[in-house]
Design a protein around this motif. Structure first.
Motif, PDB file in Angstrom:
ATOM      1  N   THR A  67      -5.292 -11.257   8.573  1.00  0.00           N
ATOM      2  CA  THR A  67      -4.996 -10.135   9.468  1.00  0.00           C
ATOM      3  C   THR A  67      -3.518  -9.798   9.443  1.00  0.00           C
ATOM      4  N   ALA A  68      -2.676 -10.820   9.251  1.00  0.00           N
ATOM      5  CA  ALA A  68      -1.230 -10.591   9.278  1.00  0.00           C
ATOM      6  C   ALA A  68      -0.675 -10.095   7.947  1.00  0.00           C
ATOM      7  N   ASP A  69      -1.472 -10.136   6.877  1.00  0.00           N
ATOM      8  CA  ASP A  69      -0.973  -9.739   5.564  1.00  0.00           C
ATOM      9  C   ASP A  69      -0.542  -8.270   5.582  1.00  0.00           C
ATOM     10  N   PRO A  70       0.694  -7.948   5.203  1.00  0.00           N
ATOM     11  CA  PRO A  70       1.175  -6.561   5.265  1.00  0.00           C
ATOM     12  C   PRO A  70       0.340  -5.604   4.425  1.00  0.00           C
ATOM     13  N   GLY A  71      -0.064  -6.050   3.222  1.00  0.00           N
ATOM     14  CA  GLY A  71      -0.861  -5.186   2.376  1.00  0.00           C
ATOM     15  C   GLY A  71      -2.192  -4.845   3.010  1.00  0.00           C
ATOM     16  N   LEU A  72      -2.846  -5.859   3.598  1.00  0.00           N
ATOM     17  CA  LEU A  72      -4.118  -5.608   4.253  1.00  0.00           C
ATOM     18  C   LEU A  72      -3.926  -4.779   5.511  1.00  0.00           C
ATOM     19  N   ALA A  73      -2.856  -5.023   6.257  1.00  0.00           N
ATOM     20  CA  ALA A  73      -2.584  -4.243   7.463  1.00  0.00           C
ATOM     21  C   ALA A  73      -2.432  -2.760   7.122  1.00  0.00           C
ATOM     22  N   ARG A  74      -1.719  -2.476   6.026  1.00  0.00           N
ATOM     23  CA  ARG A  74      -1.566  -1.078   5.611  1.00  0.00           C
ATOM     24  C   ARG A  74      -2.906  -0.480   5.194  1.00  0.00           C
ATOM     25  N   LEU A  75      -3.702  -1.288   4.514  1.00  0.00           N
ATOM     26  CA  LEU A  75      -5.007  -0.802   4.078  1.00  0.00           C
ATOM     27  C   LEU A  75      -5.907  -0.515   5.276  1.00  0.00           C
ATOM     28  N   ARG A  76      -5.862  -1.394   6.274  1.00  0.00           N
ATOM     29  CA  ARG A  76      -6.681  -1.191   7.478  1.00  0.00           C
ATOM     30  C   ARG A  76      -6.244   0.040   8.257  1.00  0.00           C
ATOM     31  N   LEU A  85     -11.611   2.625  -0.871  1.00  0.00           N
ATOM     32  CA  LEU A  85     -12.666   1.804  -1.461  1.00  0.00           C
ATOM     33  C   LEU A  85     -12.216   1.234  -2.797  1.00  0.00           C
ATOM     34  N   VAL A  86     -11.597   2.057  -3.617  1.00  0.00           N
ATOM     35  CA  VAL A  86     -11.114   1.609  -4.927  1.00  0.00           C
ATOM     36  C   VAL A  86     -10.049   0.527  -4.762  1.00  0.00           C
ATOM     37  N   GLN A  87      -9.155   0.714  -3.810  1.00  0.00           N
ATOM     38  CA  GLN A  87      -8.101  -0.276  -3.576  1.00  0.00           C
ATOM     39  C   GLN A  87      -8.684  -1.620  -3.154  1.00  0.00           C
ATOM     40  N   ILE A  88      -9.725  -1.588  -2.337  1.00  0.00           N
ATOM     41  CA  ILE A  88     -10.340  -2.835  -1.891  1.00  0.00           C
ATOM     42  C   ILE A  88     -10.946  -3.582  -3.079  1.00  0.00           C
ATOM     43  N   VAL A  89     -11.704  -2.863  -3.899  1.00  0.00           N
ATOM     44  CA  VAL A  89     -12.347  -3.508  -5.048  1.00  0.00           C
ATOM     45  C   VAL A  89     -11.298  -4.060  -6.002  1.00  0.00           C
ATOM     46  N   ARG A  90     -10.272  -3.258  -6.276  1.00  0.00           N
ATOM     47  CA  ARG A  90      -9.217  -3.723  -7.178  1.00  0.00           C
ATOM     48  C   ARG A  90      -8.487  -4.930  -6.570  1.00  0.00           C
ATOM     49  N   GLY A  91      -8.278  -4.886  -5.270  1.00  0.00           N
ATOM     50  CA  GLY A  91      -7.600  -5.995  -4.595  1.00  0.00           C
ATOM     51  C   GLY A  91      -8.392  -7.282  -4.664  1.00  0.00           C
ATOM     52  N   ILE A 136     -12.636  -7.683   6.581  1.00  0.00           N
ATOM     53  CA  ILE A 136     -12.551  -6.868   5.372  1.00  0.00           C
ATOM     54  C   ILE A 136     -13.759  -5.959   5.169  1.00  0.00           C
ATOM     55  N   ALA A 137     -14.955  -6.481   5.430  1.00  0.00           N
ATOM     56  CA  ALA A 137     -16.161  -5.704   5.142  1.00  0.00           C
ATOM     57  C   ALA A 137     -16.184  -4.333   5.815  1.00  0.00           C
ATOM     58  N   PRO A 138     -15.736  -4.195   7.078  1.00  0.00           N
ATOM     59  CA  PRO A 138     -15.800  -2.865   7.702  1.00  0.00           C
ATOM     60  C   PRO A 138     -15.012  -1.799   6.949  1.00  0.00           C
ATOM     61  N   ILE A 139     -13.880  -2.177   6.339  1.00  0.00           N
ATOM     62  CA  ILE A 139     -13.089  -1.193   5.590  1.00  0.00           C
ATOM     63  C   ILE A 139     -13.888  -0.726   4.373  1.00  0.00           C
ATOM     64  N   PHE A 140     -14.510  -1.665   3.687  1.00  0.00           N
ATOM     65  CA  PHE A 140     -15.332  -1.337   2.518  1.00  0.00           C
ATOM     66  C   PHE A 140     -16.490  -0.439   2.929  1.00  0.00           C
ATOM     67  N   ILE A 141     -17.213  -0.836   3.967  1.00  0.00           N
ATOM     68  CA  ILE A 141     -18.403  -0.102   4.397  1.00  0.00           C
ATOM     69  C   ILE A 141     -18.053   1.327   4.815  1.00  0.00           C
ATOM     70  N   ASP A 142     -17.034   1.464   5.657  1.00  0.00           N
ATOM     71  CA  ASP A 142     -16.653   2.800   6.127  1.00  0.00           C
ATOM     72  C   ASP A 142     -16.170   3.678   4.968  1.00  0.00           C
ATOM     73  N   GLU A 194      -9.934  -7.598 -15.331  1.00  0.00           N
ATOM     74  CA  GLU A 194      -9.879  -7.000 -13.996  1.00  0.00           C
ATOM     75  C   GLU A 194     -10.319  -5.545 -14.046  1.00  0.00           C
ATOM     76  N   ARG A 195      -9.833  -4.802 -15.006  1.00  0.00           N
ATOM     77  CA  ARG A 195     -10.197  -3.392 -15.139  1.00  0.00           C
ATOM     78  C   ARG A 195     -11.691  -3.233 -15.400  1.00  0.00           C
ATOM     79  N   GLU A 196     -12.229  -4.088 -16.266  1.00  0.00           N
ATOM     80  CA  GLU A 196     -13.630  -3.961 -16.632  1.00  0.00           C
ATOM     81  C   GLU A 196     -14.552  -4.295 -15.462  1.00  0.00           C
ATOM     82  N   VAL A 197     -14.231  -5.362 -14.705  1.00  0.00           N
ATOM     83  CA  VAL A 197     -15.096  -5.722 -13.593  1.00  0.00           C
ATOM     84  C   VAL A 197     -14.997  -4.689 -12.472  1.00  0.00           C
ATOM     85  N   CYS A 198     -13.816  -4.086 -12.287  1.00  0.00           N
ATOM     86  CA  CYS A 198     -13.686  -3.023 -11.279  1.00  0.00           C
ATOM     87  C   CYS A 198     -14.556  -1.818 -11.649  1.00  0.00           C
TER      88      CYS A 198
END
Length: 234
Positions: A67-76, A85-91, A136-142, A194-198
């Protein structure tokens, strides 16, 4: 001597702060609830009033870091969108593949702990999965639902929640093949993998080729998403 009376939240925080350096020094298996209680200067019985077991303490620490991670905080803070959605999968892919190759030592330990838990009683994996689903899941789902709403993705038979976990488990399993010093499969270098699995996952959750191209899905630079899974979570 009786421990000082603290509020429930303050007592939980005290336990977490006492446990963190122990997990860091001795690992999950080497840290006992007795040792955590002794460090916090409380009884084990009092510890168990706040946390049912060691796995719950560890998962709470991970969730707090996540929750405290700056990258995740910005994403949320971002509105749900195809790009998010793309950022989450790549992350997720970036985090787990870094954990597997050892370049993220803490992530490597978390991945191994989770995989070991699947082979044992599953307790640690279950508690950690619950935290990942909350954070994390709610960001992906929404974001997936928004992508469907604007025509960037096609609705399928699977629920967005299941698609999140399909994504998570696909990446975790892929990462597990890279854990041994002699990988079990001869995949391409990490960046290409990473690119292929994304691409595979984004098409699997329903994103159209046009949306993938429009959002630069395979070329997005991404900031640290280091503590999420599980999570993990990433």
């Amino acid at each position: 001597m009786q421990p000082p009376r603290l509020s429930r939240d303050n007592r939980r925080q005290q336990i977490l702060e006492s446990a963190l350096p122990l997990f860091a020094r001795y690992g999950f298996a080497g840290t006992t609830t007795r040792r955590i209680a002794d460090t916090a200067r409380i009884s084990e019985a009092l510890l168990f009033k706040h946390f049912p077991n060691k796995s719950a303490i560890y998962a709470e620490i991970l969730a707090g870091i996540c929750t405290a991670d700056p990258g995740l905080a910005r994403l949320r803070a971002e509105p749900p969108s195809t790009r998010t959605l793309v950022q989450i999968v790549r992350g997720m892919a970036h985090y787990f593949l870094q954990a597997a190759d050892g370049s993220d030592a803490e992530g490597n330990q978390k991945l191994r702990l989770t995989l070991s838990s699947y082979l044992e009683d599953g307790e640690f994996a279950k508690v950690l999965s619950d935290k990942v689903e909350q954070v994390i899941a709610p960001i992906f789902i929404d974001s997936l639902e928004q992508a469907i709403a604007v025509g960037d993705a096609l609705a399928g038979a699977s629920s967005p929640r299941n698609l999140f976990w399909f994504t998570h488990h696909t990446i975790c399993t892929l990462a597990a093949t890279q854990l041994p010093s002699l990988p079990s499969l001869d995949y391409p270098p990490a960046a290409k993998l990473e690119r292929e699995v994304c691409e595979y996952i984004l098409r699997g959750v329903g994103l159209t080729d046009a949306a993938i191209t429009a959002h630069g899905a395979l070329d997005l630079s991404f900031e640290a998403f280091e503590t999420s899974l599980l999570e993990f979570a990433k």
